[in-house]
Design a protein around this motif. Sequence first.
Motif, PDB file in Angstrom:
ATOM      1  N   MET A   1      25.538  11.965  77.285  1.00  0.00           N
ATOM      2  CA  MET A   1      24.902  11.631  76.021  1.00  0.00           C
ATOM      3  C   MET A   1      25.911  11.781  74.886  1.00  0.00           C
ATOM      4  N   LEU A   2      25.721  11.014  73.838  1.00  0.00           N
ATOM      5  CA  LEU A   2      26.599  11.095  72.676  1.00  0.00           C
ATOM      6  C   LEU A   2      26.015  12.043  71.640  1.00  0.00           C
ATOM      7  N   TYR A   3      26.896  12.736  70.951  1.00  0.00           N
ATOM      8  CA  TYR A   3      26.442  13.665  69.918  1.00  0.00           C
ATOM      9  C   TYR A   3      25.583  12.948  68.886  1.00  0.00           C
ATOM     10  N   GLY A   4      26.032  11.782  68.447  1.00  0.00           N
ATOM     11  CA  GLY A   4      25.299  11.056  67.410  1.00  0.00           C
ATOM     12  C   GLY A   4      23.908  10.661  67.857  1.00  0.00           C
ATOM     13  N   ASP A   5      23.756  10.269  69.139  1.00  0.00           N
ATOM     14  CA  ASP A   5      22.434   9.891  69.638  1.00  0.00           C
ATOM     15  C   ASP A   5      21.480  11.080  69.631  1.00  0.00           C
ATOM     16  N   LEU A   6      21.965  12.243  70.087  1.00  0.00           N
ATOM     17  CA  LEU A   6      21.123  13.436  70.104  1.00  0.00           C
ATOM     18  C   LEU A   6      20.767  13.861  68.682  1.00  0.00           C
ATOM     19  N   ARG A  12      14.882  12.327  63.593  1.00  0.00           N
ATOM     20  CA  ARG A  12      13.635  11.556  63.612  1.00  0.00           C
ATOM     21  C   ARG A  12      12.443  12.453  63.934  1.00  0.00           C
ATOM     22  N   LEU A  13      12.645  13.411  64.837  1.00  0.00           N
ATOM     23  CA  LEU A  13      11.559  14.360  65.136  1.00  0.00           C
ATOM     24  C   LEU A  13      11.191  15.183  63.911  1.00  0.00           C
ATOM     25  N   ASN A  16      12.934  13.125  59.155  1.00  0.00           N
ATOM     26  CA  ASN A  16      13.988  13.023  58.142  1.00  0.00           C
ATOM     27  C   ASN A  16      15.174  12.283  58.751  1.00  0.00           C
ATOM     28  N   PRO A  17      15.013  10.983  59.060  1.00  0.00           N
ATOM     29  CA  PRO A  17      16.046  10.250  59.797  1.00  0.00           C
ATOM     30  C   PRO A  17      17.397  10.184  59.099  1.00  0.00           C
ATOM     31  N   ASP A  18      17.411  10.336  57.776  1.00  0.00           N
ATOM     32  CA  ASP A  18      18.681  10.312  57.045  1.00  0.00           C
ATOM     33  C   ASP A  18      19.324  11.691  56.937  1.00  0.00           C
ATOM     34  N   GLY A  19      18.626  12.734  57.396  1.00  0.00           N
ATOM     35  CA  GLY A  19      19.165  14.090  57.335  1.00  0.00           C
ATOM     36  C   GLY A  19      19.302  14.612  55.921  1.00  0.00           C
ATOM     37  N   SER A 156      16.502  21.788  69.811  1.00  0.00           N
ATOM     38  CA  SER A 156      17.281  21.741  68.574  1.00  0.00           C
ATOM     39  C   SER A 156      16.384  21.579  67.356  1.00  0.00           C
ATOM     40  N   THR A 157      15.327  20.790  67.503  1.00  0.00           N
ATOM     41  CA  THR A 157      14.384  20.619  66.398  1.00  0.00           C
ATOM     42  C   THR A 157      13.725  21.945  66.047  1.00  0.00           C
TER      43      THR A 157
END
Length: 215
Positions: A1-6, A12-13, A16-19, A156-157
């Motif tokens: 898995m890629l860091y960015g994907d995780l 999104r969970l 706050n998709p923009d962080g 992580s969430t």
Amino acid sequence: MLYGDLRDRILRLLGNPDGEGIEPEIIVEAIAASHDAILPWVPKLAQTTIVGDGSSVAFDLPSNFYAVEAVIVNATGEILGRSVFTPNAYFGTNTQATNSWILLPTNHISFSRAPGTNIVYNLYYMATWNKPTIGVRDDDVLEPPDHLITAMSFYSTAYLLIPDSMSVSTGIAPYKTKVDSGNPEHNPIERSIMFMLNLFNQEMGRHPKYQRSQV
């Protein structure tokens, strides 16, 4: 898995998709924590060698050591047993086995007898996963298997919700007011954390759990 994907799944969970307002450092910390959370189910497997010098009984464990799988005499294939400190058992030169081992002192493995000069023991062990650090890039590949991305996003969430939950617990608005009727939830974020951790455990339980050897 890629860091960015995780990371993107986690944001999104959080809704706050923009962080926005979330420091990148704490996201890295949360994802690193999830690497340790999965270890009881999916450890990283590793192997190293211990070479005797005829006098040493204690040897350093690898820096990524988590738990022993097996200690095997390289020349014969014999699997050495783990010593247990119980009455009427032996640890030391009086042991009847070829040798035995115990995790003592901290970060070391010790043997009943000093392995002879150039005698090689193979140490098979469960290791910790290499974790992302500050400066990680979106296209950096994380070590855990791809099928754990959902579970790691749940854990992580939950981790990222903890600071807000602590703020609520100390009385920060808008949760200062307590409703006197019914059964109000005074710290709804805490409930969300427990919900995400429950989802994490359920998701990990869906996958085959690693079967540890008998040591």
